[in-house]
Design a protein around this motif. Structure first.
Motif, PDB file in Angstrom:
ATOM      1  N   ALA A   1      -3.016  30.867 -10.389  1.00 52.55           N
ATOM      2  CA  ALA A   1      -1.720  31.136 -11.003  1.00 52.55           C
ATOM      3  C   ALA A   1      -1.891  31.715 -12.397  1.00 52.55           C
ATOM      4  N   ALA A   2      -2.840  31.172 -13.150  1.00 51.99           N
ATOM      5  CA  ALA A   2      -3.093  31.691 -14.500  1.00 51.99           C
ATOM      6  C   ALA A   2      -3.538  33.140 -14.441  1.00 51.99           C
ATOM      7  N   GLY A   3      -4.341  33.481 -13.458  1.00 50.32           N
ATOM      8  CA  GLY A   3      -4.779  34.866 -13.302  1.00 50.32           C
ATOM      9  C   GLY A   3      -3.632  35.811 -12.997  1.00 50.32           C
ATOM     10  N   ARG A   4      -2.609  35.314 -12.338  1.00 50.21           N
ATOM     11  CA  ARG A   4      -1.434  36.142 -12.040  1.00 50.21           C
ATOM     12  C   ARG A   4      -0.412  36.103 -13.161  1.00 50.21           C
ATOM     13  N   GLY A   5      -0.610  35.209 -14.122  1.00 53.08           N
ATOM     14  CA  GLY A   5       0.332  35.099 -15.223  1.00 53.08           C
ATOM     15  C   GLY A   5       1.627  34.407 -14.856  1.00 53.08           C
ATOM     16  N   VAL A   6       1.575  33.471 -13.902  1.00 48.92           N
ATOM     17  CA  VAL A   6       2.768  32.742 -13.468  1.00 48.92           C
ATOM     18  C   VAL A   6       2.516  31.251 -13.569  1.00 48.92           C
ATOM     19  N   GLU A   7       3.570  30.470 -13.474  1.00 48.34           N
ATOM     20  CA  GLU A   7       3.443  29.020 -13.517  1.00 48.34           C
ATOM     21  C   GLU A   7       2.768  28.516 -12.233  1.00 48.34           C
ATOM     22  N   PRO A   8       1.956  27.447 -12.328  1.00 49.55           N
ATOM     23  CA  PRO A   8       1.310  26.904 -11.117  1.00 49.55           C
ATOM     24  C   PRO A   8       2.302  26.519 -10.025  1.00 49.55           C
ATOM     25  N   SER A   9       3.496  26.086 -10.405  1.00 46.28           N
ATOM     26  CA  SER A   9       4.490  25.687  -9.407  1.00 46.28           C
ATOM     27  C   SER A   9       4.947  26.855  -8.536  1.00 46.28           C
ATOM     28  N   HIS A  10       4.721  28.091  -8.993  1.00 47.23           N
ATOM     29  CA  HIS A  10       5.098  29.257  -8.200  1.00 47.23           C
ATOM     30  C   HIS A  10       4.170  29.467  -7.001  1.00 47.23           C
ATOM     31  N   LEU A  11       3.056  28.730  -6.988  1.00 40.16           N
ATOM     32  CA  LEU A  11       2.107  28.810  -5.879  1.00 40.16           C
ATOM     33  C   LEU A  11       2.110  27.514  -5.061  1.00 40.16           C
ATOM     34  N   ALA A  12       3.179  26.773  -5.089  1.00 37.87           N
ATOM     35  CA  ALA A  12       3.233  25.453  -4.461  1.00 37.87           C
ATOM     36  C   ALA A  12       2.989  25.532  -2.959  1.00 37.87           C
ATOM     37  N   THR A  13       2.217  24.586  -2.452  1.00 35.64           N
ATOM     38  CA  THR A  13       1.884  24.556  -1.029  1.00 35.64           C
ATOM     39  C   THR A  13       1.546  23.138  -0.607  1.00 35.64           C
ATOM     40  N   VAL A  14       1.655  22.886   0.692  1.00 35.65           N
ATOM     41  CA  VAL A  14       1.151  21.649   1.274  1.00 35.65           C
ATOM     42  C   VAL A  14      -0.108  21.994   2.063  1.00 35.65           C
ATOM     43  N   LEU A  15      -0.879  20.967   2.410  1.00 38.44           N
ATOM     44  CA  LEU A  15      -2.192  21.234   3.018  1.00 38.44           C
ATOM     45  C   LEU A  15      -2.607  20.065   3.903  1.00 38.44           C
ATOM     46  N   ILE A  16      -3.210  20.378   5.042  1.00 39.14           N
ATOM     47  CA  ILE A  16      -3.851  19.381   5.893  1.00 39.14           C
ATOM     48  C   ILE A  16      -5.223  19.899   6.277  1.00 39.14           C
ATOM     49  N   THR A  17      -6.218  19.030   6.258  1.00 33.81           N
ATOM     50  CA  THR A  17      -7.604  19.422   6.523  1.00 33.81           C
ATOM     51  C   THR A  17      -8.222  18.456   7.523  1.00 33.81           C
ATOM     52  N   ALA A  18      -9.280  18.901   8.182  1.00 30.65           N
ATOM     53  CA  ALA A  18      -9.977  18.044   9.135  1.00 30.65           C
ATOM     54  C   ALA A  18     -11.435  18.444   9.232  1.00 30.65           C
ATOM     55  N   VAL A  19     -12.289  17.440   9.429  1.00 29.43           N
ATOM     56  CA  VAL A  19     -13.703  17.650   9.737  1.00 29.43           C
ATOM     57  C   VAL A  19     -14.004  16.872  11.008  1.00 29.43           C
ATOM     58  N   LEU A  20     -14.519  17.544  12.015  1.00 28.50           N
ATOM     59  CA  LEU A  20     -14.867  16.897  13.282  1.00 28.50           C
ATOM     60  C   LEU A  20     -16.380  16.813  13.413  1.00 28.50           C
ATOM     61  N   ALA A  21     -16.880  15.602  13.613  1.00 29.56           N
ATOM     62  CA  ALA A  21     -18.317  15.383  13.783  1.00 29.56           C
ATOM     63  C   ALA A  21     -18.687  15.480  15.250  1.00 29.56           C
ATOM     64  N   GLU A  22     -19.927  15.871  15.522  1.00 32.84           N
ATOM     65  CA  GLU A  22     -20.366  16.044  16.895  1.00 32.84           C
ATOM     66  C   GLU A  22     -20.193  14.745  17.680  1.00 32.84           C
ATOM     67  N   PRO A  23     -19.911  14.836  18.981  1.00 36.12           N
ATOM     68  CA  PRO A  23     -19.683  13.637  19.799  1.00 36.12           C
ATOM     69  C   PRO A  23     -20.931  12.763  19.885  1.00 36.12           C
ATOM     70  N   ASP A  24     -20.714  11.477  20.128  1.00 33.41           N
ATOM     71  CA  ASP A  24     -21.829  10.551  20.302  1.00 33.41           C
ATOM     72  C   ASP A  24     -22.371  10.644  21.724  1.00 33.41           C
ATOM     73  N   ALA A  25     -23.232   9.685  22.086  1.00 39.46           N
ATOM     74  CA  ALA A  25     -23.872   9.715  23.398  1.00 39.46           C
ATOM     75  C   ALA A  25     -22.858   9.591  24.537  1.00 39.46           C
ATOM     76  N   ASN A  26     -21.721   9.002  24.264  1.00 39.47           N
ATOM     77  CA  ASN A  26     -20.680   8.853  25.278  1.00 39.47           C
ATOM     78  C   ASN A  26     -19.679  10.010  25.286  1.00 39.47           C
ATOM     79  N   GLY A  27     -19.915  10.992  24.428  1.00 40.34           N
ATOM     80  CA  GLY A  27     -19.028  12.143  24.367  1.00 40.34           C
ATOM     81  C   GLY A  27     -17.812  11.942  23.489  1.00 40.34           C
TER      82      GLY A  27
END
Length: 403
Positions: A249-275
């Motif tokens: 936002a600073a690089g664009r010269g605007v307030e941070p609130s002008h870039l407001a967003t929500v976010l969801i993330t996930a990391v999936l680990a490889e399956p165990d011996a039972n899949g």
């Protein structure tokens, strides 16, 4: 609906018929006078010509009536390829309702409708805006559609983001405010996903969502390499993402609130011996995670900020967002049996899945019971349903068991 063209043709036909009748009557009267008048020379010959004139004019009147009559309908005439008299159906691709040929085209409305795209699933009467033309925003933005497919270890992945009807048909049009990123660890033992949804009230929310999803995958890869799957830190992750958005936002010269967003993330680990596989899910805002048992045709809410569906008016206000409140981010672990799936979606899809009055959830549970081609997946994400006008994004990972 009134057919003005057909009425005009009917009136024209009546006028022509009346003129022919008057002409025929005049010729008959003239012939009668001619025949009844005595002639000194060639009387029979004159009478014969007068009667012949009556016949010619009468025949012309009858011929004109037949030629002016409307042609018989196609289904009333046996086709040459069907001796039995059955008419073969005529198949055409219909691109819209045909205007009567005898009338000038009607003025087009400010937002003119186009035929509904039959390649996308439609629920109920659909949304009227679904048929409006796609328009471009005034500034250069990300593409209106993004899609991917990939395999990471035992996981099969499909992803798509489609700009919603409410954003693409306005004047001026708005950019797609959803964004996703997918990635993997160096050894492909972990799949990484981030899905962001920019707030419509923020002028540069599309840039905020793009920054959030991109930074999330990069920082999660770093955490996996430094602290491992068991040491993933939601506070550190979302705090650093918030700092990146504020810097953008600073690089664009605007307030941070002008870039407001929500976010969801996930990391999936490889399956165990039972899949069986484990997934770490972290979120801030109303994007959500859902799980699907391949034997139960229903996506079940698993993580995210659930909306109160019992309220008279469902509020779209979010409790937390980036970059303002990263400390409100939460995390949760999810278990996936072999064949099960995990979906990260924005509220453009999550709200439709959560609505008990519709059958959208059931459709997607059956359609995505197993991986589908990326083209089919993208068409599904672009579904047409009443009041579903927001951008929609989905990233789905199916657990194929131990690789």
């Amino acid at each position: 609906m009134r057919d003005d063209g057909r009425d005009d043709s009917r009136r024209d036909g009546l006028m022509d018929g009346r003129l022919r009748a008057v002409l025929f009557a005049a010729v008959v009267i003239g012939a009668f006078i001619e025949v009844s008048t005595p002639h000194r020379r060639y009387g029979p010959l004159v009478d014969m010509f007068a009667l012949a004139a009556v016949g010619v004019v009468g025949a012309a009147a009858v011929w004109g009536s037949e030629s002016a009559a409307p042609p018989a309908r196609q289904r009333d005439r046996p086709g040459p390829e069907h001796p039995s008299g059955a008419t073969a159906p005529i198949c055409r691709y219909v691109t819209g309702p045909a205007a009567p040929q005898s009338q000038p085209p009607k003025p087009r409305p400010f937002l003119r409708e186009r035929p509904t795209d039959l390649s996308v699933p439609r629920f109920g009467d659909g949304a009227r805006a679904q048929g409006y033309p796609w328009l471009l925003p005034e500034r250069t933005v990300q593409n209106g559609i993004a899609a991917d497919e990939a395999t990471v270890g035992a996981f099969t992945l499909r992803a798509a983001s489609v700009i919603g009807p409410g954003h693409r048909c306005g004047r001026p049009a708005e950019p797609r405010q959803d964004s996703y990123r997918i990635g993997r660890s160096r050894d492909s033992r972990h799949a990484i996903v981030a899905v962001a949804d920019g707030l419509s009230s923020a002028a540069w929310s599309d840039a905020g969502a793009t920054t959030a999803s991109s930074q999330a995958v990069t920082l999660l890869r770093e955490q996996i390499e430094t602290v491992g799957f068991g040491g993933l830190d939601v506070k550190d992750l979302y705090g650093r993402i918030a700092a990146s958005i504020a810097g953008h936002a600073a690089g664009r010269g605007v307030e941070p609130s002008h870039l407001a967003t929500v976010l969801i993330t996930a990391v999936l680990a490889e399956p165990d011996a039972n899949g069986v596989a484990r997934a770490w899910v972290a979120w801030l805002g109303d994007s959500s995670a859902w799980t699907l048992d391949p034997h139960v045709p229903l996506w079940r809410f698993s993580a995210g900020e659930a909306k109160d569906r019992t309220a008279a008016v469902v509020s779209n206000e979010v409790a937390g967002r980036l970059p303002d409140t990263p400390h409100l981010a939460r995390d949760h672990y999810v278990t996936l049996a072999p064949g099960a799936a995990l979906a990260l979606v924005t509220d453009g899809i999550g709200d439709a899945w959560a609505d008990p009055a519709g059958n959208v959830n059931t459709y997607f549970a059956n359609a995505w019971r197993s991986p589908v081609p990326a083209t089919r997946f993208t068409a599904d994400v672009g579904f047409d349903a009443p009041q579903c006008l927001d951008d929609r994004t989905a990233v789905v990972l199916w657990n194929g068991g131990r690789a």
